[in-house]
Design a protein around this motif. Structure first.
Motif, short mmCIF file in Angstrom:
data_model
loop_
_atom_site.label_atom_id
_atom_site.label_comp_id
_atom_site.label_asym_id
_atom_site.label_seq_id
_atom_site.Cartn_x
_atom_site.Cartn_y
_atom_site.Cartn_z
N SER A 2 -16.07 7.67 -13.44
CA SER A 2 -15.14 8.00 -12.36
C SER A 2 -14.52 6.76 -11.78
CB SER A 2 -15.87 8.76 -11.26
OG SER A 2 -16.80 7.92 -10.63
N LYS A 3 -13.34 6.93 -11.16
CA LYS A 3 -12.66 5.79 -10.55
C LYS A 3 -13.50 5.20 -9.44
CE LYS A 3 -8.36 4.54 -8.22
NZ LYS A 3 -7.08 5.01 -7.72
N ILE A 205 -4.99 1.94 -2.67
CA ILE A 205 -3.76 2.37 -3.37
C ILE A 205 -4.17 3.20 -4.58
CG2 ILE A 205 -1.61 1.63 -4.44
CD1 ILE A 205 -1.83 -0.98 -2.85
N ASP A 206 -3.90 4.48 -4.53
CA ASP A 206 -4.39 5.41 -5.55
C ASP A 206 -3.79 5.18 -6.93
OD1 ASP A 206 -6.03 6.66 -3.73
OD2 ASP A 206 -4.60 8.27 -3.27
N ALA A 238 5.73 4.46 -12.76
CA ALA A 238 5.73 5.17 -11.48
C ALA A 238 4.59 4.68 -10.60
CB ALA A 238 5.62 6.68 -11.71
N GLY A 239 3.45 4.35 -11.22
CA GLY A 239 2.33 3.80 -10.45
C GLY A 239 2.67 2.46 -9.84
N ARG A 240 3.37 1.63 -10.59
CA ARG A 240 3.80 0.33 -10.05
C ARG A 240 4.80 0.51 -8.93
NH1 ARG A 240 6.60 -3.35 -14.35
NH2 ARG A 240 8.21 -1.75 -14.09
N ASP A 248 -0.24 -1.38 2.28
CA ASP A 248 -1.42 -2.23 2.09
C ASP A 248 -1.13 -3.41 1.18
OD1 ASP A 248 -3.52 -0.95 3.67
OD2 ASP A 248 -3.26 0.75 2.33
N HIS A 249 -0.24 -3.21 0.20
CA HIS A 249 0.16 -4.34 -0.64
C HIS A 249 0.97 -5.34 0.17
CE1 HIS A 249 2.81 -6.16 -3.95
NE2 HIS A 249 1.61 -6.68 -4.09
N LYS A 250 1.87 -4.83 0.99
CA LYS A 250 2.68 -5.72 1.84
C LYS A 250 1.80 -6.49 2.82
CE LYS A 250 7.17 -3.43 1.61
NZ LYS A 250 8.29 -2.84 2.38
#
Length: 271
Positions: A2-3, A205-206, A238-240, A248-250
């Motif tokens: 699992s993830k 980030i899913d 699309a994930g990128r 959260d990336h920012k």
């Protein structure tokens, strides 16, 4: 696997890596040729059953990127890529191999276009690969067309279930390779904070389907001064697209910038 279990295992690795990094400078990390003192899920995560934990093992990643001369034709460049693609069938120590052409929208590739990610079980595998006659023969094919080369090696974690599923189904994924060179006056504590903050993004980030990071240990001296590699995986573009503008990336970029000297980013869809 699992993830959640996958990222739990990576979190354990990250904590162990931070302990090592805190005791060495970025320059030391760039020159070390021994594996960092980390533990895999097989001996640290009792919550995972035995069948799951044995599916993960540490591997040595060898990330190689090329830029080509303007005088080289697309056909000649394609011939170089195909020659590299044949190496796993000629060199037994290569345990995994992916490659693709850079498709990053960020403009931080410094002209590199072709991305190759090789994996070895250990440093002995790399030591067999580098002087191997088939590798040297590939170098003869590459050399007339190569403009520049960039190489970073780091310790990663192989998920054998995921690799088998992808290969059996002939599926592709998008690799987002991020490299950092920190400012000379960046403290060990500040660098450790960046490492931890990046390692926390998969939990926020899913669209991140896989993640690993490490400090450079390549003996080849083609790292251009970069010391850290973060390999982020998405199912597709699309994930990128979800990841790059994600709050959260920012927020991570905001804490990164004060200590960052230079970043290099190359993305490729695995072939």
């Amino acid at each position: 696997m699992s993830k959640s279990n996958r990222f739990l295992s990576l979190a354990v690795l990250t904590v162990s890596c931070l302990a090592v990094v805190a005791g060495c400078t970025a320059d030391e990390a760039a020159t070390t040729t021994t594996a960092p003192t980390t533990s895999s899920s097989a001996d640290t995560s009792e919550s995972n059953d035995a069948s799951e934990s044995t599916k993960e093992s540490r591997v040595l990643r060898h990330a190689v990127f090329f830029s080509f001369k303007e005088s080289s034709s697309p056909e000649q460049i394609d011939a170089v890529a195909k020659a590299f693609e044949q190496l796993p069938s000629k060199i037994d120590s290569i345990v995994d191999f992916d490659w693709g052409v850079n498709n990053s929208p960020e403009g931080l590739d410094d002209g590199f276009t072709h991305c190759f990610l090789l994996s070895f079980a250990d440093e002995a595998g790399r030591a067999e690969y580098l002087p191997h006659p088939a590798h040297k023969e590939f170098g003869d094919t590459l050399r007339p067309h190569m403009k520049d080369v960039f190489v970073i090696d780091y310790w990663g974690v192989a998920d054998e279930d995921a690799d088998a599923d992808r290969k059996d189904g002939d599926e592709t994924e998008l690799k987002h390779a991020v490299f950092f060179k920190f400012k000379d006056d960046a403290s060990k504590e500040d660098v450790a904070k960046i490492e931890q903050a990046f390692a926390e993004l998969p939990n926020k980030i899913d669209s991140i389907t896989d993640f690993e990071w490490g400090t450079n240990n390549s003996p080849e001296k083609h790292d251009d001064g970069f010391t850290h590699c973060f390999m982020v995986t998405f199912a597709d573009e699309a994930g990128r697209e979800e990841y790059l503008p994600h709050p959260d990336h920012k927020a991570f970029v905001e804490i990164l910038m004060p200590v960052l000297d230079k970043a290099r980013v190359l993305d490729f869809t695995t072939k």
